[in-house]
Design an enzyme around this catalytic site. Structure first.
Site, PDB file in Angstrom:
ATOM      1  N   ASP A 213       0.848  -1.185   0.000  1.00 48.24           N
ATOM      2  CA  ASP A 213       0.000   0.000   0.000  1.00 48.24           C
ATOM      3  C   ASP A 213       0.885   1.236   0.000  1.00 48.24           C
ATOM      4  O   ASP A 213       1.982   1.243   0.584  1.00 48.24           O
ATOM      5  CB  ASP A 213      -0.914   0.005   1.224  1.00 48.24           C
ATOM      6  CG  ASP A 213      -2.001  -1.066   1.149  1.00 48.24           C
ATOM      7  OD1 ASP A 213      -2.197  -1.622   0.050  1.00 48.24           O
ATOM      8  OD2 ASP A 213      -2.633  -1.339   2.183  1.00 48.24           O
ATOM      9  N   ASP A 215       0.523   4.023   1.506  1.00 43.46           N
ATOM     10  CA  ASP A 215       0.532   4.812   2.738  1.00 43.46           C
ATOM     11  C   ASP A 215       1.274   4.124   3.878  1.00 43.46           C
ATOM     12  O   ASP A 215       1.170   4.547   5.034  1.00 43.46           O
ATOM     13  CB  ASP A 215      -0.894   5.144   3.177  1.00 43.46           C
ATOM     14  CG  ASP A 215      -1.764   3.909   3.375  1.00 43.46           C
ATOM     15  OD1 ASP A 215      -1.261   2.788   3.172  1.00 43.46           O
ATOM     16  OD2 ASP A 215      -2.946   4.063   3.712  1.00 43.46           O
ATOM     17  N   TRP A 275     -13.552  -1.534   0.083  1.00 42.29           N
ATOM     18  CA  TRP A 275     -12.570  -1.744   1.142  1.00 42.29           C
ATOM     19  C   TRP A 275     -12.785  -3.073   1.854  1.00 42.29           C
ATOM     20  O   TRP A 275     -13.896  -3.431   2.223  1.00 42.29           O
ATOM     21  CB  TRP A 275     -12.668  -0.594   2.145  1.00 42.29           C
ATOM     22  CG  TRP A 275     -11.781  -0.772   3.335  1.00 42.29           C
ATOM     23  CD1 TRP A 275     -10.449  -0.493   3.421  1.00 42.29           C
ATOM     24  CD2 TRP A 275     -12.164  -1.303   4.597  1.00 42.29           C
ATOM     25  NE1 TRP A 275      -9.973  -0.814   4.667  1.00 42.29           N
ATOM     26  CE2 TRP A 275     -11.013  -1.308   5.419  1.00 42.29           C
ATOM     27  CE3 TRP A 275     -13.377  -1.771   5.122  1.00 42.29           C
ATOM     28  CZ2 TRP A 275     -11.030  -1.757   6.733  1.00 42.29           C
ATOM     29  CZ3 TRP A 275     -13.387  -2.229   6.435  1.00 42.29           C
ATOM     30  CH2 TRP A 275     -12.224  -2.212   7.225  1.00 42.29           C
ATOM     31  N   GLU A 278     -10.182  -8.653   0.664  1.00 42.87           N
ATOM     32  CA  GLU A 278      -9.288  -9.310  -0.300  1.00 42.87           C
ATOM     33  C   GLU A 278      -8.070  -9.912   0.394  1.00 42.87           C
ATOM     34  O   GLU A 278      -7.589 -10.976   0.001  1.00 42.87           O
ATOM     35  CB  GLU A 278      -8.867  -8.326  -1.399  1.00 42.87           C
ATOM     36  CG  GLU A 278      -7.755  -7.347  -1.061  1.00 42.87           C
ATOM     37  CD  GLU A 278      -8.207  -6.221  -0.148  1.00 42.87           C
ATOM     38  OE1 GLU A 278      -7.336  -5.545   0.427  1.00 42.87           O
ATOM     39  OE2 GLU A 278      -9.427  -6.013  -0.006  1.00 42.87           O
ATOM     40  N   ASP A 279      -7.539  -9.247   1.431  1.00 40.99           N
ATOM     41  CA  ASP A 279      -6.368  -9.798   2.108  1.00 40.99           C
ATOM     42  C   ASP A 279      -6.712 -11.073   2.881  1.00 40.99           C
ATOM     43  O   ASP A 279      -5.884 -11.983   2.994  1.00 40.99           O
ATOM     44  CB  ASP A 279      -5.735  -8.754   3.032  1.00 40.99           C
ATOM     45  CG  ASP A 279      -6.760  -8.036   3.887  1.00 40.99           C
ATOM     46  OD1 ASP A 279      -7.962  -8.320   3.741  1.00 40.99           O
ATOM     47  OD2 ASP A 279      -6.369  -7.186   4.699  1.00 40.99           O
ATOM     48  N   MET A 305       1.827   4.574   9.193  1.00 38.54           N
ATOM     49  CA  MET A 305       0.835   4.833   8.156  1.00 38.54           C
ATOM     50  C   MET A 305       0.654   6.339   7.984  1.00 38.54           C
ATOM     51  O   MET A 305       0.532   7.081   8.964  1.00 38.54           O
ATOM     52  CB  MET A 305      -0.508   4.181   8.512  1.00 38.54           C
ATOM     53  CG  MET A 305      -1.616   4.509   7.534  1.00 38.54           C
ATOM     54  SD  MET A 305      -3.178   3.670   7.933  1.00 38.54           S
ATOM     55  CE  MET A 305      -2.814   2.031   7.304  1.00 38.54           C
ATOM     56  N   HIS A 308      -4.866   9.731   6.214  1.00 35.66           N
ATOM     57  CA  HIS A 308      -5.627  10.233   5.069  1.00 35.66           C
ATOM     58  C   HIS A 308      -7.108  10.009   5.321  1.00 35.66           C
ATOM     59  O   HIS A 308      -7.507   9.231   6.192  1.00 35.66           O
ATOM     60  CB  HIS A 308      -5.211   9.506   3.785  1.00 35.66           C
ATOM     61  CG  HIS A 308      -5.364   8.016   3.856  1.00 35.66           C
ATOM     62  ND1 HIS A 308      -6.551   7.366   3.590  1.00 35.66           N
ATOM     63  CD2 HIS A 308      -4.476   7.044   4.190  1.00 35.66           C
ATOM     64  CE1 HIS A 308      -6.386   6.066   3.748  1.00 35.66           C
ATOM     65  NE2 HIS A 308      -5.139   5.836   4.112  1.00 35.66           N
ATOM     66  N   ARG A 310     -10.593   8.508   4.057  1.00 36.62           N
ATOM     67  CA  ARG A 310     -10.967   7.364   3.228  1.00 36.62           C
ATOM     68  C   ARG A 310     -11.622   7.842   1.928  1.00 36.62           C
ATOM     69  O   ARG A 310     -12.462   8.738   1.916  1.00 36.62           O
ATOM     70  CB  ARG A 310     -11.923   6.442   3.982  1.00 36.62           C
ATOM     71  CG  ARG A 310     -12.375   5.221   3.153  1.00 36.62           C
ATOM     72  CD  ARG A 310     -13.198   4.271   3.981  1.00 36.62           C
ATOM     73  NE  ARG A 310     -12.368   3.611   4.982  1.00 36.62           N
ATOM     74  CZ  ARG A 310     -12.857   2.791   5.905  1.00 36.62           C
ATOM     75  NH1 ARG A 310     -14.159   2.557   5.968  1.00 36.62           N
ATOM     76  NH2 ARG A 310     -12.045   2.220   6.769  1.00 36.62           N
TER      77      ARG A 310
END
Length: 369
Positions: A213, A215, A275, A278-279, A305, A308, A310
């Site tokens: 990712d 971030d 969101w 998937e992981d 991280m 930010h 979303r």
């Protein structure tokens, strides 16, 4: 008597004068001999100079006060000199434990970070974000894949920290930013599948893939971005989760698989729009194929991280929990073999390769409630 003394003194003065003249001549001869040697010495270095200057800006433009700075003190080597017409030297294998690692790093996201500064800090990185150590031969060729959309601010910090880290780790690597076109719902895993395929199109020698990712920045450069005998989860302790795993099966953030391991699980799922989920599906795929996940020591697996808001087009997938429970049924049909997309643009930037793709639109979900 006085005449005798005067003659003797005259002869002594002439002898001293001759000795001084002889000393002067010897000094002149030695001076020109030494001058010639120095001239030859510096001429030899100036002839080799262009081949040796690998990091010309490292001594002036680098932020040497930071652990991630790219300067001679960071342990990064210079390229060995090669005389014109001679064969390139055979380089030894890169060490398993690179000698120039720093350890714990100071990571902050408050200083301005223009791309021009990041480029000055990394003069050895080639167009498209490619790098090869000049003094050794790495065992792997690593493609770093970043799923991306509207995160330019994060990308600058990521590049600022990761390029020096990866260079100190003596990796041969390339950076690929897979940019999802349009404003439809984000699909992280599908973008990672695209990155795997597009990186191999550019360089078929890639045998290790790091999925990161944009971030997340590692807080310790001893967390080596390499692939091993088992799939690896790098981001095991994020500040977001109090520097611990949120749950035992978590496989998000930053992970790494060899080419063979990735193909063995049929890549990542393409049907997780929005969101989350998937992981966990990827974790299930790894478990179902009999592989186990390796992790670094918690002391070096820490990440910070970049905060930010979303993305409004990355809301939770309402069907993710149902999909996770059916990985065994879906992994053979949904993965790297079924991914469909269209490449819109490939742009090789000084620090990374940007690939903009159209990955389609998500299916219509029935309203909840």
């Amino acid at each position: 008597m006085s005449r005798l003394l005067g003659g003797t003194l005259e002869r002594v003065c002439k002898a001293v004068l001759l000795l001084c003249l002889l000393h002067f001549l010897v000094a002149v001869i030695l001076y020109f001999d030494v001058y010639a040697q120095h001239l030859a010495f510096f001429s030899r270095f100036s002839a080799r100079g262009p081949a040796r200057v690998l990091h010309p800006a490292a001594s002036s433009s680098s932020n040497c006060s930071r652990p991630n700075a790219t300067a001679p003190s960071s342990g990064l080597p210079e390229a060995p000199s090669v005389r014109p017409g001679s064969l390139a030297p055979i380089l030894p294998p890169c060490p398993d434990s690179p000698p120039g690692l720093v350890g714990r790093l100071l990571i902050e996201f408050t200083s301005p970070m223009p791309l021009e500064r990041v480029q000055r800090e990394n003069p050895g990185v080639l167009l498209g974000g490619r790098y090869t150590p000049p003094d050794c031969t790495p065992a792997q060729t690593v493609a770093v894949i970043i799923p991306f959309r509207h995160r330019e601010h994060h990308l600058r910090y990521w590049l600022h920290y990761l390029h020096p880290i990866l260079r100190r780790q003596r990796l041969r690597y390339g950076i690929y930013v897979i940019n999802q076109h349009g404003e439809d719902t984000f699909n992280r895993a599908k973008l990672l599948n695209v990155g795997f395929l597009e990186a191999l199109k550019e360089d078929a020698s890639y045998d290790c893939f790091i999925f990161s990712d944009v971030d997340l920045v590692p807080m310790d450069d001893r967390n080596l971005y390499r692939c091993g005998d088992q799939p690896r989860h790098f981001a095991i302790a994020m500040d977001k989760f109090g520097f611990r795993l949120p749950y035992a099966g978590y496989f998000g953030g930053v992970s790494g698989l060899s080419k063979a391991q990735f193909l063995r699980i049929n890549g990542f799922p393409n049907e997780y729009w929005g969101w989350g989920g998937e992981d966990d599906d990827i974790f299930n795929r790894i478990s179902l194929t009999g592989m186990k996940i390796s992790r670094p020591d918690v002391r070096i697996g820490r990440y910070r991280m970049i905060k930010h808001d979303r993305d409004k087009h990355n809301e939770p997938n309402p069907q993710r929990f149902t999909k996770i429970q059916n990985t065994k049924l879906t992994m053979k049909r949904d993965g790297i073999g079924s991914v469909r997309y269209q490449v819109l643009e490939v742009s090789r930037q000084p620090l990374f390769t940007n690939i903009t793709v159209d990955i389609g639109r998500p299916p219509s979900w029935p309203p909840r409630g």
